[in-house]
Structure formats: C-alpha cells, structure tokens
Design a protein around this motif. Structure first.
Motif: not given
Length: 177
Positions: A1-2, A100, A102
């Motif tokens: 997800t950014i 970001d 992760v």
C-alpha cells in the motif's frame, strides 16, 4: 500500500471482507469471552505487527484497539485488535514523504516494512508500563428453567483470567542523549 503525505491507512479497508473466496481460512477469535474459530481469524497478528512498526517509525496512530485478553503473539500493550466492522487499525502518514507499506509472510513469519520513511535523527524506544494487575472475580449466575446446556449449581462455566492496565510510551532517543 502506498500512502501519500497526510493520507490515512485503514487495515480493514486494505483487507476488505474476510471471505473464503478471497483465501481466508478459519482460526481462533475472541467472541463473548470465549475463543472460537471463525473465517479470517488470525488477522490481528498481522495488525499487531503493523502497529508495532508504525510506533517504531513514529507515525501517527489514529485508531487502535487492544484485545480483551493478553495475546501470545504480542507483548502487553503492543497488540492491535480488529474485527472487520467496528474495530480498525488506522494510522496517518504524518511525514512529508510517500510511504510504501509492505507486509510479507514467509516460513511462518510476518515481516512489515515501511519504506520511504525519513531517516529519523533519533530512534524510537517503546516503554510498556503495567500500572495495574486485575485479578479475576467470581460471578455467580442464577440458574434458570431453560438451562439448555445442563449446568448444575456450583458448575464453573468459565475460569477468569488476570487482567492488566497498560500504558505504552513512545520516546525519541537522540544519538547524543
């Protein structure tokens, strides 16, 4: 997800509905003071790993809930309870940079990375303080005529467990301090 600067991450929104079609299996969840298997059980372990990482990255937690009971996958005060509906884990990107998030799972371990977080001029230390231990209490229940489970006077229906009041302090520690 950014996550862009100022944007808020919602764990429940990222996961969506926990369904068998999406690959979720059954695992233990807390329901009404008991543990039972439900579809999507176990997602709190990942939420807790994200919560810990967010604290260590000094990001702004906007919603977090603890479990009713101490859990075995997280230290006291560092767990995150989510239920897919009313209880969520949310944090805001309070940096000036794109982040970001992760999350990977391999060989039985969850790994959380927050990439793009500014190199902080300090490290974040978490201090967990148990301010109170709460001993379990015995609650007597009046037996009713519709006792469909067949309990008898004096039966122990559920053992109590020790509770805790916990405070987590997030402290910045600079190299020269």
């Amino acid at each position: 997800t950014i996550l862009f600067p100022g944007e808020t991450f919602s764990y429940n929104k990222a996961l969506g509905e926990r369904t068998a079609e999406k690959g979720y299996g059954e695992a233990g969840v807390y329901v009404g003071g008991r543990t039972e298997n439900q579809l999507g059980g176990g997602v709190c372990q990942v939420a807790s790993a994200i919560y810990y990482s967010v604290l260590k990255a000094d990001l702004k937690v906007t919603e977090r809930h603890c479990h009713t009971y101490a859990v075995d996958f997280s230290d006291l005060g560092l767990d995150a309870f989510v239920d897919g509906k009313n209880k969520d884990l949310c944090f805001r990107n309070n940096t000036g940079e794109v982040i970001d998030l992760v999350v990977t799972y391999q060989a039985g371990e969850v790994k959380v990375q927050l990439l793009g977080v500014n190199n902080l001029e300090y490290t974040v230390e978490l201090q967990v303080e148990v301010s109170q231990q709460i001993d379990p209490q015995t609650v007597l229940q009046q037996m009713t005529e519709d006792n469909v489970k067949g309990y008898k006077d004096g039966d122990i229906i559920q053992e109590g467990i020790i509770g805790y009041k916990v405070q987590v302090m997030v402290n910045a520690k600079y190299a020269d301090s």
